[in-house]
Motif scaffolding. Structure first.
Motif, PDB file in Angstrom:
ATOM      1  N   LEU A   1      -6.491   5.265  36.227  1.00  0.00           N
ATOM      2  CA  LEU A   1      -6.648   5.052  34.793  1.00  0.00           C
ATOM      3  C   LEU A   1      -6.509   3.552  34.542  1.00  0.00           C
ATOM      4  CD1 LEU A   1      -4.251   7.871  33.453  1.00  0.00           C
ATOM      5  CD2 LEU A   1      -6.593   8.099  34.318  1.00  0.00           C
ATOM      6  N   ARG A   2      -7.605   2.914  34.121  1.00  0.00           N
ATOM      7  CA  ARG A   2      -7.581   1.458  33.901  1.00  0.00           C
ATOM      8  C   ARG A   2      -7.703   1.152  32.409  1.00  0.00           C
ATOM      9  NH1 ARG A   2     -11.937  -2.300  36.855  1.00  0.00           N
ATOM     10  NH2 ARG A   2     -13.364  -0.972  35.656  1.00  0.00           N
ATOM     11  N   PHE A   3      -6.746   0.373  31.910  1.00  0.00           N
ATOM     12  CA  PHE A   3      -6.718  -0.019  30.505  1.00  0.00           C
ATOM     13  C   PHE A   3      -6.877  -1.535  30.444  1.00  0.00           C
ATOM     14  CE2 PHE A   3      -4.338   3.859  31.052  1.00  0.00           C
ATOM     15  CZ  PHE A   3      -4.767   4.664  30.000  1.00  0.00           C
ATOM     16  N   GLY A   4      -7.983  -1.987  29.857  1.00  0.00           N
ATOM     17  CA  GLY A   4      -8.262  -3.411  29.789  1.00  0.00           C
ATOM     18  C   GLY A   4      -7.276  -4.149  28.899  1.00  0.00           C
ATOM     19  N   ALA A   5      -7.297  -5.460  29.002  1.00  0.00           N
ATOM     20  CA  ALA A   5      -6.379  -6.309  28.232  1.00  0.00           C
ATOM     21  C   ALA A   5      -6.518  -6.033  26.739  1.00  0.00           C
ATOM     22  CB  ALA A   5      -6.663  -7.777  28.532  1.00  0.00           C
ATOM     23  N   HIS A   6      -5.386  -5.862  26.093  1.00  0.00           N
ATOM     24  CA  HIS A   6      -5.287  -5.686  24.631  1.00  0.00           C
ATOM     25  C   HIS A   6      -5.989  -4.418  24.138  1.00  0.00           C
ATOM     26  CE1 HIS A   6      -3.576  -9.683  24.518  1.00  0.00           C
ATOM     27  NE2 HIS A   6      -4.619 -10.144  25.192  1.00  0.00           N
ATOM     28  N   SER A   7      -6.203  -3.464  25.024  1.00  0.00           N
ATOM     29  CA  SER A   7      -6.717  -2.164  24.593  1.00  0.00           C
ATOM     30  C   SER A   7      -5.566  -1.298  24.097  1.00  0.00           C
ATOM     31  CB  SER A   7      -7.446  -1.465  25.740  1.00  0.00           C
ATOM     32  OG  SER A   7      -6.553  -1.191  26.813  1.00  0.00           O
ATOM     33  N   LYS A   8      -5.940  -0.196  23.447  1.00  0.00           N
ATOM     34  CA  LYS A   8      -4.930   0.732  22.918  1.00  0.00           C
ATOM     35  C   LYS A   8      -5.493   2.141  23.039  1.00  0.00           C
ATOM     36  CE  LYS A   8      -2.003   1.637  18.875  1.00  0.00           C
ATOM     37  NZ  LYS A   8      -1.671   1.208  17.478  1.00  0.00           N
ATOM     38  N   ALA A   9      -4.788   3.021  23.763  1.00  0.00           N
ATOM     39  CA  ALA A   9      -5.328   4.364  23.988  1.00  0.00           C
ATOM     40  C   ALA A   9      -4.238   5.330  24.396  1.00  0.00           C
ATOM     41  CB  ALA A   9      -6.424   4.326  25.062  1.00  0.00           C
TER      42      ALA A   9
ATOM     43  N   VAL B   1     -11.468   9.167  41.024  1.00  0.00           N
ATOM     44  CA  VAL B   1     -12.051   9.272  39.690  1.00  0.00           C
ATOM     45  C   VAL B   1     -11.450   8.166  38.831  1.00  0.00           C
ATOM     46  CG1 VAL B   1     -12.301  10.705  37.634  1.00  0.00           C
ATOM     47  CG2 VAL B   1     -12.412  11.754  39.903  1.00  0.00           C
ATOM     48  N   LEU B   2     -12.308   7.374  38.181  1.00  0.00           N
ATOM     49  CA  LEU B   2     -11.862   6.259  37.348  1.00  0.00           C
ATOM     50  C   LEU B   2     -12.078   6.579  35.872  1.00  0.00           C
ATOM     51  CD1 LEU B   2     -10.980   3.295  36.816  1.00  0.00           C
ATOM     52  CD2 LEU B   2     -13.398   2.652  37.100  1.00  0.00           C
ATOM     53  N   LEU B   3     -10.983   6.547  35.112  1.00  0.00           N
ATOM     54  CA  LEU B   3     -11.062   6.581  33.652  1.00  0.00           C
ATOM     55  C   LEU B   3     -10.881   5.144  33.180  1.00  0.00           C
ATOM     56  CD1 LEU B   3     -11.059   8.464  31.039  1.00  0.00           C
ATOM     57  CD2 LEU B   3      -8.616   7.980  31.003  1.00  0.00           C
ATOM     58  N   ASP B   4     -11.876   4.612  32.479  1.00  0.00           N
ATOM     59  CA  ASP B   4     -11.892   3.190  32.145  1.00  0.00           C
ATOM     60  C   ASP B   4     -11.893   2.990  30.628  1.00  0.00           C
ATOM     61  OD1 ASP B   4     -11.878   0.519  32.697  1.00  0.00           O
ATOM     62  OD2 ASP B   4     -13.974   0.381  33.308  1.00  0.00           O
ATOM     63  N   VAL B   5     -10.867   2.285  30.137  1.00  0.00           N
ATOM     64  CA  VAL B   5     -10.789   1.887  28.736  1.00  0.00           C
ATOM     65  C   VAL B   5     -11.011   0.376  28.691  1.00  0.00           C
ATOM     66  CG1 VAL B   5      -9.387   1.827  26.642  1.00  0.00           C
ATOM     67  CG2 VAL B   5      -9.160   3.744  28.248  1.00  0.00           C
ATOM     68  N   PRO B   6     -12.136  -0.094  28.145  1.00  0.00           N
ATOM     69  CA  PRO B   6     -12.449  -1.524  28.195  1.00  0.00           C
ATOM     70  C   PRO B   6     -11.456  -2.378  27.409  1.00  0.00           C
ATOM     71  CG  PRO B   6     -14.400  -0.225  27.659  1.00  0.00           C
ATOM     72  CD  PRO B   6     -13.218   0.694  27.556  1.00  0.00           C
ATOM     73  N   ALA B   7     -11.428  -3.648  27.739  1.00  0.00           N
ATOM     74  CA  ALA B   7     -10.569  -4.603  27.053  1.00  0.00           C
ATOM     75  C   ALA B   7     -10.870  -4.626  25.555  1.00  0.00           C
ATOM     76  CB  ALA B   7     -10.766  -5.998  27.650  1.00  0.00           C
ATOM     77  N   ASP B   8      -9.822  -4.753  24.765  1.00  0.00           N
ATOM     78  CA  ASP B   8      -9.876  -4.899  23.301  1.00  0.00           C
ATOM     79  C   ASP B   8     -10.300  -3.636  22.565  1.00  0.00           C
ATOM     80  OD1 ASP B   8      -9.168  -7.709  23.314  1.00  0.00           O
ATOM     81  OD2 ASP B   8     -11.209  -8.120  24.007  1.00  0.00           O
ATOM     82  N   LEU B   9     -10.566  -2.549  23.284  1.00  0.00           N
ATOM     83  CA  LEU B   9     -10.957  -1.306  22.617  1.00  0.00           C
ATOM     84  C   LEU B   9      -9.720  -0.553  22.137  1.00  0.00           C
ATOM     85  CD1 LEU B   9     -13.219   0.740  21.883  1.00  0.00           C
ATOM     86  CD2 LEU B   9     -12.800   1.824  24.096  1.00  0.00           C
ATOM     87  N   GLU B  10      -9.708  -0.148  20.875  1.00  0.00           N
ATOM     88  CA  GLU B  10      -8.642   0.685  20.315  1.00  0.00           C
ATOM     89  C   GLU B  10      -9.216   2.080  20.085  1.00  0.00           C
ATOM     90  OE1 GLU B  10      -6.401  -0.810  17.070  1.00  0.00           O
ATOM     91  OE2 GLU B  10      -6.101  -2.800  17.962  1.00  0.00           O
TER      92      GLU B  10
END
Length: 397
Positions: A143-151, A110-119
């Motif tokens: 759990l993948r957190f894109g570059a410069h994201s915040k979560a 299961v992939l939880l994806d937070v795109p890059a730059d998303l806060e």
């Protein structure tokens, strides 16, 4: 300062050459043959009551699953992927038998994806519930957190099952990530888990493990670094009751220079047969110059008949570091603190309650999720009422 391509290649080359294996963390491998069934004599298994794992190490396949209830803010996605995609994303390979079995037996990652730059302002909340200890359940999460994201991501485990899962946290460059897991199982549950964290360049991640419920809970948190500048904080809070075994193992693998790690775990024990285990380990590889690390574990024993094992470790392969240290302590209530409170008219029961809340308070304030902080505080009160403060209720305003 500009980092040239040649410098990046030099660092990458060093990371490949200077592979040092830790005696407390076997080499990672997806091959089950590299992770034989433990006997209990191995250093990494000697504290764990293997018979109480109820067949989880045998690796029996199962169609059972936990029930998921989710709160997913806008922009964040939750989806099923295949095992090949999980590897391409950059998950850390299993380094023990439970995590290797979880990868092999889970139906789909299961992939939880937070795109890059998303806060993401609101926390992502995943509630996982088991129906019966008769169910064997395998979990494989990324759990993948894109570059410069915040979560912030919260995983809450409730109900009952025999559950083994591996969770990879892949943190992109410059991201700021807060991951919290709460183990609030029923008394008969068994939970084996590994959270493996990969930290990108100049990224920061906070990982907090909170364990209250379950018969046997054995969790392993790993962190390693893709590039310089990464920071990791590993926090934990646990409260073991009569007959419970709560085990937390930490491994900070400094695989890049100018990285930081800070570990703080606190636990309380009460009741006959309550047993907690904390194993901390920091490996500073030859390439990891200029790093800073510190690990600390504190245990408060509330009654007779408890056992708290605490073993901090440092493995240092270079002397060019900014700082490294560790501390461990296990003690009963501080008589001076209790005397101070009692001398000011506070009852003995209320004094013990206040001391325990003070012991945990600094960690609770670091959680950063209001509903979880309230739940932790309420659970600590409930645990105290079972034994130490049985029959006592604090006065209300």
């Amino acid at each position: 300062m500009t980092v040239t391509d040649a410098a990046r290649e030099s660092v990458a080359s060093a990371l490949e050459v200077d592979r040092v294996n830790s005696h407390l963390n076997p080499p990672p491998s997806y091959d089950l043959a590299d992770h034989p069934v433990p006997t209990g004599r191995e250093e990494v298994w000697r504290f764990t009551p293997l018979k109480r794992l109820r067949g989880l190490l045998d690796g029996e396949a199962s169609s059972s699953a936990l029930t998921w209830t989710t709160e997913i803010p806008a922009g964040v996605t939750l989806s099923e992927i295949d095992a090949a995609t999980a590897r391409e994303i950059g998950e850390l390979a299993p380094n023990d038998r439970p995590s290797a079995l979880a990868v092999a037996n889970a139906a789909s990652p299961v992939l939880l994806d937070v795109p890059a730059d998303l806060e993401v302002e609101e926390p992502v909340v995943l509630r996982l519930h088991g129906e019966s200890v008769d169910d064997v359940v395998w979990g494989h999460h990324v759990l993948r957190f894109g570059a410069h994201s915040k979560a912030t991501v919260v995983l809450v485990h409730t109900g009952s099952a025999r559950y083994s899962a591996t969770t990879s946290v892949v943190v992109g460059d410059g991201a700021q990530v807060n991951v919290l897991t709460m183990q609030d199982w029923d008394d008969d549950a068994v939970h084996l888990g590994r959270d493996a964290i990969r930290v990108g360049r100049d990224a920061s991640v906070r990982h907090t493990s909170i364990s209250f419920g379950g018969d046997v809970v054995r969790l392993h948190a790993n962190v390693e670094y893709d590039a310089p500048g990464g920071e990791a904080e590993l926090f934990g809070l646990y409260f073991a009751d009569e007959g419970q075994h709560l085990e937390h193992r930490l491994f900070a693998d400094h695989t890049a220079p100018k990285t930081k790690s800070n570990v703080l775990y606190k636990g309380a024990l009460q009741g006959q047969g309550a047993h907690t285990v904390w194993i901390g380990n920091v490996l500073i590889r030859p390439v990891a110059e200029g790093i800073e690390t510190y690990e600390e574990n504190r245990n408060l024993v509330l009654t007779d008949g408890c056992q708290a094992d605490s073993v901090p470790n440092l493995e240092i392969e270079t002397g060019e570091i900014e700082g490294a240290g560790h501390a461990s302590a296990t003690a009963r209530f501080d008589d001076e603190q209790l005397f101070y409170l009692r001398s000011r008219g506070v009852s003995d029961e209320e004094a013990r309650r206040l001391v325990l809340h003070g012991f945990f308070n600094d960690l609770i304030r670091k959680v950063g999720v209001p509903f979880l902080e309230e739940q932790i505080t309420a659970t600590v009160e409930d645990e105290l009422a079972k034994n130490v403060l049985k029959g006592y209720r604090p006065a209300t305003a």
